[in-house]
Design an enzyme around this catalytic site. Sequence first.
Site: not given
Ligand code: NAP
Length: 254
Positions: A13-16, A18, A154
């Site tokens: 889920t959320g694969g577009t 990051g 968060y």
């Molecule tokens: N980056 C970090 O440093 C970090 C560190 C620890 C944990 N994380 C966790 O890792 C995960 C991914 O983070 P990321 O940094 O890669 O975030 P990101 O770049 O914002 O990517 C998030 C992805 O999830 C999708 N998304 C968001 N809300 C959604 C929803 N309700 N339903 C379906 N898709 C959804 C977004 O696409 P759309 O907006 O088009 O839906 C996007 O594909 C998150 O759970 C985040 O809390 C990240």
Amino acid sequence: MANRLANKVAVITGGTTGIGLGAAKAFAAEGAIVYITGRRKAELDAAVAAIGVNAYGVLADSTKLEDLDRLYAQVQERHGRLDVLYANAGGGDMLPLGELTEKHVDDIFARNVKGVIFTVQKALPLLDKATTGGSVILAGSTTSVLGTAAFSIYSASKAAVRNLARSWILDLKGRAIRINTLSPGPIQTPGLVELVGDDVAQQQGLLDYLASQVPLGRVGQPAEIGSAAVFLASDESSFVNGVELFVDGGLAQV
Ligand SMILES: NC(=O)c1ccc[n+]([C@@H]2O[C@H](COP(=O)([O-])OP(=O)(O)OC[C@H]3O[C@@H](n4cnc5c(N)ncnc54)[C@H](OP(=O)(O)O)[C@@H]3O)[C@@H](O)[C@H]2O)c1
């Protein structure tokens, strides 16, 4: 690359963008059939094209239960089973205690907790039919065990995720479904840098500050979470269940 996920059907889920996109590319490179979700059509289509063969995109918001039903109906119809589920969709913004609002709390818990709960619950009938047992990966964070100014909601939501894994492995006792939490440190993604808005200099300042906090002296890249996710998804981790795997350059280990 080996074929460590050959013939496995995976949903991320959320694969577009990051981390989710990084994991989807890693899964596909290991031979998996990969479904990704997201709420934006153009980004979804671009990500499916970037992943290449054996990738499917489903426009779905993980906080909407009917969207999850639609996602799993497609997996059921095409494959009749699910081998790997990475409940990755999530995120959050920053506010200090005195400025918290009901909307901020509801939004973050909907994305990071409610969405994860029903993403996993609704997948159980398909995971029960996984070829060599199902593997579920939950998106945690180093913030689950660290205090971070202006990031309490968060962080609390990620602490909740960690307990979901602990409790669910007991709810699923005797079923061949493993659940592990994958907790990244700072990973260079749109979701991370946009915490400080769209000013590129400010975004670089955030990355530099975070790098200075990490024992390895740098932030991580989505591919580095992808390779850890491949391990948890594959049969190489067949007896790994209920752990929180930190992939954080050492940030939360010191
Ligand atoms: N980056 C970090 O440093 C970090 C560190 C620890 C944990 N994380 C966790 O890792 C995960 C991914 O983070 P990321 O940094 O890669 O975030 P990101 O770049 O914002 O990517 C998030 C992805 O999830 C999708 N998304 C968001 N809300 C959604 C929803 N309700 N339903 C379906 N898709 C959804 C977004 O696409 P759309 O907006 O088009 O839906 C996007 O594909 C998150 O759970 C985040 O809390 C990240």
